[in-house]
Design a protein around this motif. Structure first.
Motif, mmCIF file in Angstrom:
data_model
loop_
_atom_site.group_PDB
_atom_site.id
_atom_site.type_symbol
_atom_site.label_atom_id
_atom_site.label_comp_id
_atom_site.label_asym_id
_atom_site.label_seq_id
_atom_site.Cartn_x
_atom_site.Cartn_y
_atom_site.Cartn_z
ATOM 1 N N SER A 17 0.850 -1.187 0.000
ATOM 2 C CA SER A 17 0.000 0.000 0.000
ATOM 3 C C SER A 17 0.886 1.237 0.000
ATOM 4 O O SER A 17 2.087 1.155 0.251
ATOM 5 N N VAL A 18 0.260 2.369 -0.272
ATOM 6 C CA VAL A 18 0.969 3.648 -0.292
ATOM 7 C C VAL A 18 -0.049 4.730 0.062
ATOM 8 O O VAL A 18 -1.247 4.580 -0.200
ATOM 9 N N LEU A 19 0.417 5.807 0.697
ATOM 10 C CA LEU A 19 -0.479 6.910 1.033
ATOM 11 C C LEU A 19 -0.549 7.900 -0.122
ATOM 12 O O LEU A 19 0.474 8.347 -0.629
ATOM 13 N N VAL A 20 -1.767 8.241 -0.509
ATOM 14 C CA VAL A 20 -2.019 9.262 -1.527
ATOM 15 C C VAL A 20 -2.994 10.249 -0.912
ATOM 16 O O VAL A 20 -4.112 9.867 -0.550
ATOM 17 N N ARG A 26 -4.321 0.612 -2.275
ATOM 18 C CA ARG A 26 -3.836 -0.764 -2.417
ATOM 19 C C ARG A 26 -4.187 -1.288 -3.807
ATOM 20 O O ARG A 26 -5.053 -0.721 -4.473
ATOM 21 N N ALA A 27 -3.536 -2.361 -4.200
ATOM 22 C CA ALA A 27 -3.902 -3.023 -5.458
ATOM 23 C C ALA A 27 -5.383 -3.384 -5.381
ATOM 24 O O ALA A 27 -5.869 -3.834 -4.343
ATOM 25 N N GLY A 28 -6.092 -3.140 -6.480
ATOM 26 C CA GLY A 28 -7.525 -3.409 -6.539
ATOM 27 C C GLY A 28 -8.376 -2.175 -6.305
ATOM 28 O O GLY A 28 -9.566 -2.175 -6.635
ATOM 29 N N ASP A 29 -7.786 -1.104 -5.751
ATOM 30 C CA ASP A 29 -8.543 0.127 -5.519
ATOM 31 C C ASP A 29 -8.821 0.841 -6.838
ATOM 32 O O ASP A 29 -8.044 0.770 -7.791
ATOM 33 N N LYS A 49 -10.394 9.401 -16.432
ATOM 34 C CA LYS A 49 -10.835 8.003 -16.526
ATOM 35 C C LYS A 49 -10.705 7.357 -15.153
ATOM 36 O O LYS A 49 -9.898 7.781 -14.328
ATOM 37 N N ILE A 50 -11.488 6.320 -14.935
ATOM 38 C CA ILE A 50 -11.379 5.534 -13.714
ATOM 39 C C ILE A 50 -10.481 4.346 -14.022
ATOM 40 O O ILE A 50 -10.659 3.659 -15.029
ATOM 41 N N GLY A 51 -9.494 4.133 -13.156
ATOM 42 C CA GLY A 51 -8.579 3.017 -13.326
ATOM 43 C C GLY A 51 -8.550 2.157 -12.073
ATOM 44 O O GLY A 51 -8.997 2.568 -11.007
ATOM 45 N N ILE A 52 -8.045 0.961 -12.232
ATOM 46 C CA ILE A 52 -7.892 0.033 -11.124
ATOM 47 C C ILE A 52 -6.403 -0.167 -10.888
ATOM 48 O O ILE A 52 -5.651 -0.432 -11.836
ATOM 49 N N VAL A 53 -5.965 -0.014 -9.653
ATOM 50 C CA VAL A 53 -4.556 -0.196 -9.319
ATOM 51 C C VAL A 53 -4.230 -1.688 -9.434
ATOM 52 O O VAL A 53 -4.786 -2.508 -8.713
ATOM 53 N N GLU A 54 -3.374 -2.021 -10.379
ATOM 54 C CA GLU A 54 -2.958 -3.410 -10.574
ATOM 55 C C GLU A 54 -1.795 -3.744 -9.656
ATOM 56 O O GLU A 54 -1.700 -4.847 -9.136
ATOM 57 N N ALA A 55 -0.894 -2.768 -9.461
ATOM 58 C CA ALA A 55 0.267 -2.974 -8.599
ATOM 59 C C ALA A 55 0.830 -1.628 -8.182
ATOM 60 O O ALA A 55 0.600 -0.608 -8.843
ATOM 61 N N LEU A 97 -8.290 8.640 -5.061
ATOM 62 C CA LEU A 97 -9.090 7.470 -4.741
ATOM 63 C C LEU A 97 -10.558 7.732 -5.042
ATOM 64 O O LEU A 97 -11.066 8.808 -4.785
ATOM 65 N N VAL A 98 -11.223 6.731 -5.615
ATOM 66 C CA VAL A 98 -12.651 6.795 -5.908
ATOM 67 C C VAL A 98 -13.332 5.829 -4.945
ATOM 68 O O VAL A 98 -12.837 4.728 -4.693
ATOM 69 N N ALA A 99 -14.474 6.237 -4.425
ATOM 70 C CA ALA A 99 -15.219 5.370 -3.502
ATOM 71 C C ALA A 99 -15.548 4.049 -4.195
ATOM 72 O O ALA A 99 -15.829 4.024 -5.396
ATOM 73 N N PRO A 100 -15.532 2.943 -3.451
ATOM 74 C CA PRO A 100 -15.858 1.645 -4.040
ATOM 75 C C PRO A 100 -17.291 1.628 -4.583
ATOM 76 O O PRO A 100 -18.155 2.347 -4.096
#
Length: 104
Positions: A17-20, A26-29, A49-55, A97-100
């Motif tokens: 994880s990392v702070l933004v 985290r991956a998957g966010d 665009k909305i992206g998904i953190v892969e790594a 970060l975008v809300a789930p």
């Protein structure tokens, strides 16, 4: 030993994880892309665009990059397999970060 081993993407340091902006990512966010450089057409095409953190990867100069697959990319599965062309790298200040999604 292969002299090009340093190019192997699996050898990069992966972070959990990392702070933004004070929020753990985290991956998957899901994140909104905010490229700052405006260096090329891809910056314009991927903006908002909305992206998904892969790594989350740290390079040899200790810079942290987020490997992102774009949520609405029809080739997203290719990016998730870590193939080029459907996986993009962003700096921490280029995402928010975008809300789930409810029900996910």
């Amino acid at each position: 030993m292969n002299p090009f081993d340093f190019l192997d993407p699996d050898d990069r340091t992966r972070l959990q994880s990392v702070l933004v902006q004070g929020v753990a990512i985290r991956a998957g966010d899901r994140v909104r892309l905010k490229p700052r450089a405006n260096a090329d057409i891809m910056d314009l095409a991927l903006r908002d665009k909305i992206g998904i953190v892969e790594a989350i990867e740290q390079d040899f100069e200790n810079r942290i990059h987020l490997a992102i697959v774009v949520e609405d990319d029809p080739g997203r599965d290719i990016g998730l397999m870590r193939h080029i062309g459907h996986r993009f790298f962003f700096l921490l200040e280029e995402v928010e970060l975008v809300a789930p999604v409810v029900g996910s």
